[in-house]
Write a protein that holds these residues in place. Structure first.
Motif, mmCIF file in Angstrom:
data_model
loop_
_atom_site.group_PDB
_atom_site.id
_atom_site.type_symbol
_atom_site.label_atom_id
_atom_site.label_comp_id
_atom_site.label_asym_id
_atom_site.label_seq_id
_atom_site.Cartn_x
_atom_site.Cartn_y
_atom_site.Cartn_z
ATOM 1 N N HIS A 1 -9.799 45.938 -5.810
ATOM 2 C CA HIS A 1 -11.261 45.971 -5.841
ATOM 3 C C HIS A 1 -11.866 44.618 -5.495
ATOM 4 O O HIS A 1 -12.960 44.532 -4.953
ATOM 5 C CB HIS A 1 -11.749 46.438 -7.216
ATOM 6 N N ALA A 2 -11.131 43.558 -5.793
ATOM 7 C CA ALA A 2 -11.633 42.209 -5.489
ATOM 8 C C ALA A 2 -11.763 42.012 -3.987
ATOM 9 O O ALA A 2 -12.753 41.444 -3.502
ATOM 10 C CB ALA A 2 -10.687 41.169 -6.072
ATOM 11 N N TYR A 3 -10.775 42.498 -3.239
ATOM 12 C CA TYR A 3 -10.811 42.305 -1.790
ATOM 13 C C TYR A 3 -11.965 43.079 -1.162
ATOM 14 O O TYR A 3 -12.500 42.682 -0.128
ATOM 15 C CB TYR A 3 -9.461 42.697 -1.170
ATOM 16 N N ALA A 4 -12.343 44.194 -1.806
ATOM 17 C CA ALA A 4 -13.470 44.976 -1.286
ATOM 18 C C ALA A 4 -14.795 44.246 -1.507
ATOM 19 O O ALA A 4 -15.790 44.555 -0.864
ATOM 20 C CB ALA A 4 -13.500 46.342 -1.962
ATOM 21 N N GLU A 5 -14.791 43.294 -2.431
ATOM 22 C CA GLU A 5 -16.042 42.605 -2.770
ATOM 23 C C GLU A 5 -16.026 41.137 -2.335
ATOM 24 O O GLU A 5 -16.714 40.303 -2.937
ATOM 25 C CB GLU A 5 -16.307 42.691 -4.289
ATOM 26 N N LEU A 6 -15.255 40.829 -1.310
ATOM 27 C CA LEU A 6 -15.165 39.425 -0.855
ATOM 28 C C LEU A 6 -16.540 38.805 -0.563
ATOM 29 O O LEU A 6 -16.797 37.659 -0.955
ATOM 30 C CB LEU A 6 -14.274 39.324 0.384
ATOM 31 N N ARG B 1 -14.159 34.486 -9.440
ATOM 32 C CA ARG B 1 -15.023 35.603 -9.052
ATOM 33 C C ARG B 1 -14.186 36.789 -8.568
ATOM 34 O O ARG B 1 -14.516 37.942 -8.822
ATOM 35 C CB ARG B 1 -16.016 35.178 -7.962
ATOM 36 N N LEU B 2 -13.087 36.509 -7.857
ATOM 37 C CA LEU B 2 -12.211 37.606 -7.410
ATOM 38 C C LEU B 2 -11.644 38.339 -8.632
ATOM 39 O O LEU B 2 -11.566 39.574 -8.652
ATOM 40 C CB LEU B 2 -11.067 37.065 -6.544
ATOM 41 N N VAL B 3 -11.267 37.559 -9.652
ATOM 42 C CA VAL B 3 -10.742 38.163 -10.880
ATOM 43 C C VAL B 3 -11.813 39.057 -11.512
ATOM 44 O O VAL B 3 -11.541 40.175 -11.955
ATOM 45 C CB VAL B 3 -10.290 37.065 -11.881
#
Lengths: 210, 283
Positions: B3-8, B271-273
């Motif tokens: 989900h983190a990569y989707a919200e870069l 933020r990625l976390v």
């Protein structure tokens, strides 16, 4: 408050998914998009006791789910553009495609995963309760298509008379958004907000619905 | 971390905007030490270097646009004032950006008197804190238990103060005014700012982890995020150390620049976390 709601009869549904494909067909939805989904929920175990007797508590049931046009629609609350709104005539929750910016807050917030951002179209998409059909006193296409009459649609008092407000697993407890989906649960149905791992329950078709 | 990569884009926005805004808090702390009473050459350097925070926030906003499916409609995001937490964030962010741009352009053109300068930087410092807080509050969504906690705005405030203090130091050192303004009280205030920022960021991150860890169904998400979380906290602590060393001992531009790089990376990972630990009450 919504005027209309869905009814789902868990004792009739066979998970045939005709509702899903009727909706996809009507709304011309491609790969990766479905406004209605059928969750297949299963679990349990089979054990042999000391005397050699085998017993099982395995279960499987399905829940056909689309937007529940909730009374406390969190998607409307968080939407920054007011694109997520209630249709003035039917009070069904709809997306105003001209206003939506596709930020995805509705998709993040909805515990039923009803809205999804279609980046090609440039806005959020979701079940609108076939509100144009409803305005002509017709039922949504998923309801019309269901071969077992497991799905129903109508005014809230009529739906309340048939089932209880959706509160079975794997759905969240009804308090979060007050969904306008009323369910007659199958015998196997487990309560919502089940602690993880209870009775080894899991969604068997995650790739299809999540 | 899927989900983190989707919200870069959002991770980039919340990192750059909070740190960029926080620079004005650091600059405001340097005012009593005579930040704006420096020589005209040094003042000009400070004004030119103020491009750094303005660019950080500006690039942050541009990054956020990539998150939208229809960026051309972005101004519609103002429709939900007072109702939508996301709109509130955008409004406060835009207010900050407008004042920051006005200040920077006016300062560059030499049209700002000392009093107005001090007032505007102080206003920007206050707006920066609100902006960072509102970025965190944008995630106060009742159906997402991991985000709907005070830890979300706490970590954003922490990132703003710690990141801002390092980039603030960078400007002061690069403009060669750090040694002029670094009086005893500045040192104490600055170290306190960095400590407060690091503490809020670490508490916010650990709090998020604690809440997510309490949700049994999220076990694999929490396990996948753990190494990143540890890396982020380690980076935050290291950047605090670099900030303190630069203020208390003889400052070196290289050390400050290293601190800026470390804080940027650790906030971004933090933020990625945060986005990786998107856990809903629903299906």
């Amino acid at each position: 408050m919504s005027t209309y709601g869905f009814y789902f009869d868990g004792t009739r549904c066979t998970a045939c998914k005709t509702c899903v494909y009727a909706c996809k067909d009507k709304n011309d939805l491609g790969l990766g998009f479905a406004y209605r989904k059928v969750f297949e929920y299963t679990g349990g175990s089979t054990n042999r006791d000391g005397g050699g007797a085998i017993s099982t508590d395995c279960f499987a049931y399905s829940v056909s789910l689309s937007c529940n046009h909730c009374d406390d629609a969190v998607c409307i609350e968080v939407c920054p553009t007011a694109a997520m709104h209630r249709d003035p005539e039917t009070e069904l929750v709809c997306v105003d495609a001209k206003v939506c910016i596709g930020c995805g807050y509705c998709a993040l917030s909805c515990p039923y995963r009803a809205p999804k951002v279609d980046r090609e179209k440039g806005h959020s998409v979701k079940c609108d309760g076939c509100h144009h059909l409803v305005k002509n006193d017709e039922a949504p296409v998923c309801v019309l298509a269901c071969p077992t009459r497991a799905l129903g649609f109508g005014t809230i008092p009529d739906m309340q008379a048939k089932g209880e407000q959706a509160n079975i697993a794997p759905l969240p407890t009804k308090e979060y958004t007050k969904p306008n989906m009323f369910i007659k649960p199958s015998k196997d149905a487990l309560p919502a907000a089940l602690p993880a791992g209870t009775n080894n329950a899991f969604i068997a078709n995650p790739l299809e619905v999540l | 971390m899927e989900h983190a990569y989707a919200e870069l884009p959002l991770a980039a926005f919340s990192t750059l905007a909070s740190i960029g805004a926080g620079v004005f808090v650091a600059l405001a702390l340097a005012i009593p030490g005579g930040l704006f009473s420096s020589s005209p050459e040094k003042l000009k350097k400070i004004d030119r270097l103020t491009a750094i925070p303005v660019l950080l926030v500006g690039v942050g906003f541009i990054a956020a646009m990539f998150h939208l499916a229809t960026p051309l409609n972005a101004l519609n995001a103002l429709n939900g004032v007072g109702r939508s937490p996301l709109t509130n964030e955008v409004v406060v962010g835009l207010a900050f950006m407008v004042v920051a741009l006005a200040y920077w352009v006016a300062a560059l053109t030499g049209r700002l008197g000392l009093g107005v300068r001090k007032a505007l930087v102080s206003v920007l410092a206050v707006l920066a804190v609100f902006f960072a807080g509102f970025i965190g509050l944008a995630y106060a969504i009742p159906t997402i238990p991991t985000w709907n906690t005070p830890f979300a705005p706490a970590s954003m405030l922490g990132y703003c103060l710690l990141g801002g203090s390092l980039f603030g130091l960078l400007i002061l050192q690069a403009a060669d005014v750090l040694k002029d303004v670094a009086s005893g009280s500045f040192k104490v205030l600055f170290v306190a700012l960095g400590l407060l920022g690091a503490a809020a960021a670490v508490i916010g991150t650990l709090g998020l982890f604690m809440v997510a860890g309490g949700i049994e169904a999220a076990g694999h998400q929490v396990a996948a995020a753990l190494p990143w979380l540890v890396g982020s906290i380690a980076g935050l602590v290291l950047s605090l150390a670099l900030a303190v060393i630069s203020v208390v001992r003889v400052p070196r531009l290289g050390v400050v620049a290293l601190g800026c790089l470390v804080v940027l990376c650790s906030v971004f990972v933090g933020r990625l976390v945060f986005y990786a630990l998107y856990i809903t009450v629903g299906v």
